[in-house]
Design an enzyme around this catalytic site. Structure first.
Site, PDB file in Angstrom:
ATOM      1  CD  GLU A 159      13.354  -0.632   9.871  1.00  0.00           C
ATOM      2  OE1 GLU A 159      14.152   0.140   9.300  1.00  0.00           O
ATOM      3  OE2 GLU A 159      12.596  -0.279  10.796  1.00  0.00           O
ATOM      4  CD  GLU A 205      -3.064  -1.176   2.083  1.00  0.00           C
ATOM      5  OE1 GLU A 205      -4.129  -1.750   1.788  1.00  0.00           O
ATOM      6  OE2 GLU A 205      -2.869  -0.626   3.187  1.00  0.00           O
ATOM      7  CG  LEU A 248      11.860   6.314  21.222  1.00  0.00           C
ATOM      8  CD1 LEU A 248      13.083   5.422  21.046  1.00  0.00           C
ATOM      9  CD2 LEU A 248      12.247   7.656  21.839  1.00  0.00           C
ATOM     10  CB  CYS A 260       0.436   6.671  11.168  1.00  0.00           C
ATOM     11  SG  CYS A 260       1.974   6.068  11.862  1.00  0.00           S
TER      12      CYS A 260
END
EC number: 2.1.1.192
Length: 372
Positions: A167, A92, A221, A342
């Site tokens: 990632e 996506e 984080l 997100c």
């Protein structure tokens, strides 16, 4: 499968070498890159400043192939999400228009191996890395749809963020060349400050990144201490917060793209990481790292064990950090009505291994630093 070389897999320097192997002048690569990325052209016959003989030769040995659109969804707020076909699966890509910019969120892998507990992509498992053409092809395809190719002074996309599925630092071999094309003046010519790589903290790859490319850096984080981060961002068990922040500072010391500051991304999970005590801990973690902090309201997905932080808790968290002098921005949620916000990207992933086996393989690769 075609045995022709996909020219979208090549940077301009690699394409110059390709033309030399064909017995052609290297400058032909400059022309071709401009046709592909500046004008959005994938048909050799339309490249009128390249002679017909060479065009015919190119058709026999090369192709220009980007991912096709499988599904398009448009949000009420103007956000567009595309499911792009990559082989027999889908990733996506999200287009986020704003008044002064247009950002494209690009995927780097089919699925993700990192298993962050608050992210929909992580629940899909992991299949494979995307190729250079599948990464830069997302930008090409989106630009083709949005339009304005070749219009002087008009960019269909002004910013690219490597924040989609996967990632990026576990696919450096393909992500870095794709970003080189984004920065290339003959291609998209984006400023290195307008190309952002987001990572959960693959420290060995981050340490090597500055030797390969200089782009804006964002760190996922999401927790202010190792105990909590071990739970929600499992890579922390391998590279803890101290190791990660030391690596970030090393990158900042040699980077020009970041204005001396890194972006810290912090998803707000109700009564998990959003307390005042967490804000104080985060301030301590970041006290020696020049940064701006993006607080991200958590976006739900099916069967997730979390809830979105209340506005009151987010406001208190933000104000606590600002009292320490940090720049703290609350990210506006975009595209949540089409699951494009997100943490909501999922795609269509054929998980090649069961999650436990994948984790073992991932841990072995990271342990030996075989990261790309």
């Amino acid at each position: 499968m075609s045995d022709k070389i996909n020219l979208m897999n090549l940077t301009r320097q690699q394409m110059r070498a390709f033309f030399q192997e064909l017995g052609e002048k290297p400058f032909r690569a400059d022309q071709l890159v401009k046709w592909i990325y500046h004008f959005g052209e994938d048909n050799f016959d339309h490249m009128t400043n390249i002679n017909k003989k060479l065009r015919e030769k190119l058709k026999t040995v090369a192709e220009i192939k980007a991912p096709e659109i499988a599904v398009e969804q448009r949000s009420a707020d103007g956000t567009i999400k595309w499911a792009m076909q990559v082989g027999d699966q889908q990733v996506e890509t999200v287009y986020i228009p704003e008044t002064d910019r247009a950002t494209l969120c690009v995927s780097s892998q089919v699925g993700c191996a990192l298993a962050c507990t608050f992210c929909s992509t992580a629940q899909q498992g992991f299949n494979r890395n995307l190729t250079v053409s599948e990464i830069i092809g997302q930008v090409w395809r989106a630009s083709k749809i949005i339009g304005n190719f070749g219009v002087t002074g008009v960019r269909p996309i002004t910013n690219v963020v490597m924040m989609g599925m996967g990632e990026p630092l576990l696919n450096v071999a393909n992500v870095v060349p794709a970003m080189e094309i984004m920065l290339d003046d003959f291609a998209y010519g984006l400023s290195k400050r307008r190309v952002t790589l987001s990572t959960s903290g693959v420290v060995p790859a981050l340490d090597k990144l500055s030797e390969m490319i200089d782009v804006a850096l964002a760190i996922s984080l999401h927790a202010p201490n190792d105990e909590l981060r071990n739970e929600i961002v499992p890579i922390n068990k391998k590279y803890n917060i101290k190791m990660l922040m030391e690596s970030v500072n090393r990158y900042l010391n040699v980077s020009n793209a970041n204005h001396g500051k890194v972006t810290i991304e912090y998803v707000m999970l109700d009564h998990i990481n959003d307390g005042t005590e967490h804000a104080h801990q985060l301030a301590e973690v970041l006290k020696n790292t020049p940064c701006k902090i993006n607080l991200i309201p958590w976006n739900p997905f099916p069967d997730a064990p979390y809830a979105k932080s209340s506005n009151t808790r987010i406001d208190r968290f933000q104000k606590t950090l600002m009292e320490y002098g940090f720049t703290v921005i609350l990210r506006k949620t975009r595209g949540d009505d089409i699951d494009a916000a997100c943490g909501q990207l999922a795609g269509d992933v054929i998980d090649r291994t069961k999650r436990t086996a994948q984790k073992k393989r991932f841990g072995k690769e990271i342990g030996t630093h075989q990261i790309y």
